[in-house]
Enzyme design. Structure first.
Site, PDB file in Angstrom:
ATOM      1  N   ASP A 136       0.862  -1.182   0.000  1.00 17.92           N
ATOM      2  CA  ASP A 136       0.000   0.000   0.000  1.00 17.92           C
ATOM      3  C   ASP A 136       0.898   1.232   0.000  1.00 17.92           C
ATOM      4  O   ASP A 136       1.588   1.494   0.991  1.00 17.92           O
ATOM      5  CB  ASP A 136      -0.919   0.016   1.220  1.00 17.92           C
ATOM      6  CG  ASP A 136      -2.032   1.046   1.098  1.00 17.92           C
ATOM      7  OD1 ASP A 136      -1.714   2.202   0.718  1.00 17.92           O
ATOM      8  OD2 ASP A 136      -3.197   0.723   1.372  1.00 17.92           O
ATOM      9  N   ASP A 184     -15.262 -12.472  -6.565  1.00 19.87           N
ATOM     10  CA  ASP A 184     -16.596 -11.996  -6.175  1.00 19.87           C
ATOM     11  C   ASP A 184     -17.081 -10.848  -7.054  1.00 19.87           C
ATOM     12  O   ASP A 184     -18.257 -10.517  -7.032  1.00 19.87           O
ATOM     13  CB  ASP A 184     -16.566 -11.539  -4.704  1.00 19.87           C
ATOM     14  CG  ASP A 184     -17.920 -11.105  -4.201  1.00 19.87           C
ATOM     15  OD1 ASP A 184     -18.888 -11.890  -4.322  1.00 19.87           O
ATOM     16  OD2 ASP A 184     -18.030  -9.971  -3.679  1.00 19.87           O
ATOM     17  N   GLU A 189     -20.867  -6.721 -14.854  1.00 17.83           N
ATOM     18  CA  GLU A 189     -21.830  -7.277 -13.906  1.00 17.83           C
ATOM     19  C   GLU A 189     -23.245  -6.923 -14.339  1.00 17.83           C
ATOM     20  O   GLU A 189     -23.504  -5.765 -14.684  1.00 17.83           O
ATOM     21  CB  GLU A 189     -21.549  -6.752 -12.493  1.00 17.83           C
ATOM     22  CG  GLU A 189     -20.224  -7.243 -11.935  1.00 17.83           C
ATOM     23  CD  GLU A 189     -19.973  -6.849 -10.475  1.00 17.83           C
ATOM     24  OE1 GLU A 189     -20.860  -6.206  -9.874  1.00 17.83           O
ATOM     25  OE2 GLU A 189     -18.913  -7.196  -9.941  1.00 17.83           O
ATOM     26  N   HIS A 195     -20.904 -10.909  -6.479  1.00 25.02           N
ATOM     27  CA  HIS A 195     -20.712  -9.638  -5.777  1.00 25.02           C
ATOM     28  C   HIS A 195     -21.450  -9.639  -4.431  1.00 25.02           C
ATOM     29  O   HIS A 195     -22.316  -8.814  -4.163  1.00 25.02           O
ATOM     30  CB  HIS A 195     -21.198  -8.464  -6.634  1.00 25.02           C
ATOM     31  CG  HIS A 195     -20.538  -7.166  -6.275  1.00 25.02           C
ATOM     32  ND1 HIS A 195     -20.288  -6.173  -7.181  1.00 25.02           N
ATOM     33  CD2 HIS A 195     -20.066  -6.685  -5.085  1.00 25.02           C
ATOM     34  CE1 HIS A 195     -19.713  -5.144  -6.582  1.00 25.02           C
ATOM     35  NE2 HIS A 195     -19.570  -5.434  -5.319  1.00 25.02           N
TER      36      HIS A 195
END
Length: 533
Positions: free
Chosen positions: A173, A258, A263, A282
């Site tokens: 990160d 997921d 979508e 999702h």
């Protein structure tokens, strides 16, 4: 009372919170054309609530203009929102970034376990009447290395849970320090090192221009042979074609996904037919508890925005933490009113705005004060809405340079904001503070003036000589104008002086000329400030 349109399913607790304060309509799953028509009908809507399916772009914002001021997103992701278009339109976007943290972290661990223990495949085999225990030998999480890409709220929650499984946790990160990562049981490393070392890699970054395709062919090729990959963040971050190829040829041992680039998942998605996958539609935030928290959190943000307060989770405006807001709010309004006053007193064009935050207020982020000052300065001179959302953008487009400084020296005030408009001899300098939660002027171009910044004000520059105050008061009285307060200041005896006269009644052009004609008056102006709250 504001009008709020809810266009996607939101938990009842969130709807109830909104409906308890404002007129709220629920019109779910409208086709695109019908939604645009609904936004434009009648007098319009102040707020629009969506979740993850509605595309909020320039066309939608145009249809909802000019009334729409807030878009509430009942999820953490805002990739369906054109933030640049919303910012340009002065529409604040708020989301609910913490409500689904636990649900998404738990779903990540559930997928991890399901993948390594082959639970879906074993369940399907058993339902076919088989008993193939030897075919489903799995792997343990313990002592495996987990690589987390993105150590935000969800990434941190995953790290803590992985540590409980005795996993070694690496994290990448660029916005965290090694010390911050260590607080969540993770070792901070570069992305190349993480890809090479991790047995399990999980993605928890937002979808942005920078992260789209972040895990592509090169990154997948760099992963350890036999590693597994999870994505419970956003579709589009992982190259699905490259992932399918790596699964098909055995370079990766498995993947749990997921979220998808399209979508609902496309019928021809390359992931549908590849082995060793666990696919869910999702579901990261799909728990009753998370939906309740997300709905309430989003509703709270929308209500704050509609009340004129920049909420903590404003996506495209300077946000203020809830614990800081009560202390900062009077100074935000002070910045706006100082700018409104400076604009009306200015004698010409200006291209420089300087702000100084002195004393205690200097310890806080000055962005909310800056954007409020810019809004007060620019809104009347442009044909678009200017607020905390787009003030910086409008200022840049108009070529206005902004300078900000902080200093400890504020005596005799605890906090003092100084605004200087322009430069050189034509510049105007005002300072102010807050008294009992209300913005107060402290000085104007070197004259000490202690006055509340509200209502109609007569501002004079004059020679310090006998009779001027009486003559101005008499002129106002003859016109039926009542003085509510008067502040008088001078730079030196018999030198330059100023009056700051707040009145209860309008001052017309004829009366203003009469004041200017009083012996000793150098200049007189009438300014209109917002009324006191």
């Amino acid at each position: 009372m504001a009008r709020i349109l809810i266009a996607e399913p939101v938990a009842p607790a969130g709807i109830d919170l909104l409906a308890g304060v404002h007129e709220t309509a629920v019109r779910l799953n409208l086709p695109r054309g019908e939604l645009l028509e609904a936004l434009a009908e009648g007098s319009g809507w102040d707020a629009l609530v969506v979740r993850s399916q509605t595309r909020v772009d320039a066309d939608l914002l145009d249809a909802a203009a000019p009334r729409l001021s807030v878009v509430g997103v009942a999820s953490v992701g805002t990739d369906r929102i054109d933030l640049a278009a919303a910012t340009r339109a002065g529409v604040m976007v708020v989301n609910a970034p913490t409500g689904n943290t636990i649900a998404a972290a738990e779903h990540t661990l559930a997928l991890m376990l399901a993948l390594l223990r082959q639970i879906p495949a074993a369940d399907a085999s058993l339902r076919r009447g088989e008993w193939e225990r030897g075919s489903f030998t799995g792997a343990e999480l313990r002592h495996r290395t987990l690589g987390i890409i993105g150590l935000g709220k969800i990434g941190k929650a995953v790290a803590r849970r992985a540590a409980a499984f005795e996993m070694r946790v690496l994290a990448h990160d660029p916005y965290l320090t090694a010390e911050q990562a260590a607080e969540h049981s993770a070792k901070l490393v570069g992305l190349p090192e993480l890809l090479v070392r991790a047995d399990v890699i999980t993605v928890h970054v937002p979808l942005t221009a920078q992260t789209r395709g972040m895990i592509g062919v090169a990154q997948i090729d760099a992963m350890k042979h036999g590693a597994v990959l999870l994505n419970v963040a956003r579709g589009g971050i992982v190259d699905e074609t490259a992932l399918a190829a790596a699964l098909r040829d055995g370079r990766l041992a498995g993947a749990a996904i997921d979220v998808f680039s399209t979508e609902p998942m496309a019928t021809d998605s390359p992931l549908r037919e590849v082995p060793h996958t666990v696919l869910t539609p999702h579901l990261g935030a799909s728990t009753a508890e998370a939906q309740g928290r997300v709905g309430v959190e989003m509703a709270e943000q929308v209500l704050l925005a509609l009340s004129g307060i920049t909420p903590p989770y404003a996506v495209n405006a300077p946000s203020v933490a809830l614990e800081v807001a009560p202390r900062l709010r009077p100074f935000v309004e002070l910045g706006r009113r100082l700018a409104i006053l400076a604009r009306q007193l200015s004698s010409g064009p200006y291209d420089l705005l300087s702000l100084t935050y002195a004393g205690e207020i200097g310890a806080y982020d000055g962005a909310p004060i800056r954007t409020a000052a810019l809004a007060g300065l620019l809104e009347p001179v442009t044909d678009q809405r200017v607020n905390a959302v787009n003030a910086d953008l409008v200022a840049r487009e108009r070529g206005l340079t902004i300078s900000e400084t902080t200093t400890d020296a504020a005596d005799p005030f605890a906090s003092l904001v100084t605004l200087r408009l322009g430069e050189g001899p034509e510049a105007i300098t005002l300072s102010g503070s807050a008294a009992h939660g209300r913005p107060h002027l402290a000085s104007l171009d070197g004259f000490a003036i202690d006055a509340e910044l509200s209502g109609t004000v007569l501002v004079t520059r004059h020679h310090d000589q006998p009779g001027i105050v009486g003559a101005v008061g008499t002129a106002l009285a003859h016109a039926g104008v009542n003085i509510s307060s008067l502040e008088l200041s001078r730079l030196s005896a018999a030198g330059e002086a100023m009056m700051f006269v707040s009145v209860d009644d309008p001052i017309g052009a004829e009366l203003l000329e009469a004041v200017r004609g009083v012996d000793g008056i150098v200049d007189a102006q009438v300014v209109e400030l917002p009324a006191s709250d």
